[in-house]
Design an enzyme around this catalytic site. Structure first.
Site, PDB file in Angstrom:
ATOM      1  N   GLN A 109      52.618 -74.699  41.700  1.00 28.87           N
ATOM      2  CA  GLN A 109      53.939 -74.198  41.310  1.00 28.87           C
ATOM      3  C   GLN A 109      53.821 -72.763  40.815  1.00 28.87           C
ATOM      4  OE1 GLN A 109      54.583 -77.184  38.300  1.00 28.87           O
ATOM      5  NE2 GLN A 109      55.388 -78.681  39.738  1.00 28.87           N
TER       6      GLN A 109
ATOM      7  N   HIS B  92      56.361 -72.392  45.009  1.00 29.14           N
ATOM      8  CA  HIS B  92      57.373 -71.463  44.495  1.00 29.14           C
ATOM      9  C   HIS B  92      57.158 -70.040  45.006  1.00 29.14           C
ATOM     10  CE1 HIS B  92      58.310 -74.350  40.914  1.00 29.14           C
ATOM     11  NE2 HIS B  92      58.620 -74.845  42.085  1.00 29.14           N
TER      12      HIS B  92
ATOM     13  N   CYS C 174      62.504 -58.082  52.725  1.00 36.05           N
ATOM     14  CA  CYS C 174      63.851 -57.552  52.875  1.00 36.05           C
ATOM     15  C   CYS C 174      64.783 -58.695  53.263  1.00 36.05           C
ATOM     16  CB  CYS C 174      63.874 -56.467  53.951  1.00 36.05           C
ATOM     17  SG  CYS C 174      65.557 -55.902  54.327  1.00 36.05           S
TER      18      CYS C 174
END
Ligand SMILES: [Zn+2]
Length: 281
Positions: free
Chosen positions: A107, A125, A133
């Site tokens: 995580q 995560h 972008c």
């Protein structure tokens, strides 16, 4: 770290954990607790400063939030990037090299498992190492972006010893006039490749994590209080298959009652000793 650092109770628990995991192919799930010894705070751990991370909605909604985010991120970046893997990260990498661990699901966004030598790492995560972008998808290295931010904001001084927040950031005093980096290809909005607070984990990432658990015969959870639902869901996948589950965490976790063995202690020392124990069997 040596075995001597562990008290009798912890040593006994590590023995039981080694018994439970011996002969298995172990999937590993880690949370912020494994990185605290590297100087990156765990905002859910005991004694953590009360800080609410920025949500994706806030980040996307307005310029001033983005300015705040990027100033804080920039001030914390050097300290965050300078953090080095600790004994716990290294013990897990060694377990994988020894053919005992099947890989690490983490995580954490600090990239320390990769730097410690773990090969199969699922970063649930995301990672702070990359920025992309939102318009054209171009990916940038966070280190290059730091150079650009410094060039565009020469008036900003980065303090020597900063107190990092949970996102590797620092609470900025002011962000007026800060030039937020944009995409050098299309001018679009840039966002770090991390799952923000309140944002969902990409489905393919979770599938990858599930796949790792599915290809394993035991689960070792380290440094996570399992507050995040994805962690509990992975634990339940393992539990349904009646796999041995070992949890190493300082303090209670949401999975304690479902664990085969729970070790309430620091991950650096416990993983080091547990790793040695398993390698010797
Ligand atoms: Zn672009």
């Amino acid at each position: 770290m040596s075995v001597l650092d562990l008290d009798a109770e912890t040593t006994a628990a590590v023995e039981r954990a080694a018994d439970a995991l011996a002969g298995h192919r172990v999937a590993v799930l880690t949370g912020a607790g494994v990185s605290t010894d590297s100087g990156i705070p765990d905002y859910r751990g005991k004694g953590a400063p009360v800080r609410t991370p920025m949500t994706a909605q806030q980040f996307l909604a307005d310029d001033s939030s983005r300015r705040r985010y990027w100033v804080g991120s920039h001030l914390g970046w050097r300290t965050f990037a300078a953090a080095a893997p600790n004994e716990g990260h290294r013990a897990l990498a060694a377990l994988e090299h020894a053919g005992i661990a099947s890989g690490v699901i983490t995580q954490n966004v600090d990239g320390l498992h990769v730097r410690a030598g773990s090969r199969r790492v699922v970063e649930l995560h995301g990672t702070m190492r990359r920025v992309s972008c939102l318009h054209c998808g171009q990916v940038f290295d966070r280190r290059d972006l730091a150079v650009r931010i410094e060039r565009d904001n020469p008036w900003i001084t980065v303090p020597e010893n900063v107190e990092l927040g949970p996102d590797g950031d620092v609470l900025p005093a002011a962000s007026d006039g800060f030039v937020v980096p944009d995409c050098s290809v299309c001018g679009g909005m840039l966002k770090p490749e991390v799952v923000f607070f309140g944002e969902y984990i990409p489905l393919e990432k979770f599938r990858e994590a599930e796949q790792l658990v599915r290809s394993s015969t035991a689960l070792l959870i380290a440094g996570s209080s399992l507050v995040v639902n994805s962690g509990i869901r992975l634990l339940d996948r393992a539990r349904r298959r009646r796999l041995p589950i070992v949890i190493v965490n300082r303090g209670e976790t949401r999975g304690d009652t479902r664990a085969t063995v729970k070790i309430d202690a620091g991950t650096s020392e416990v993983l080091t000793v547990l790793g040695r124990e398993l390698a010797g069997r």
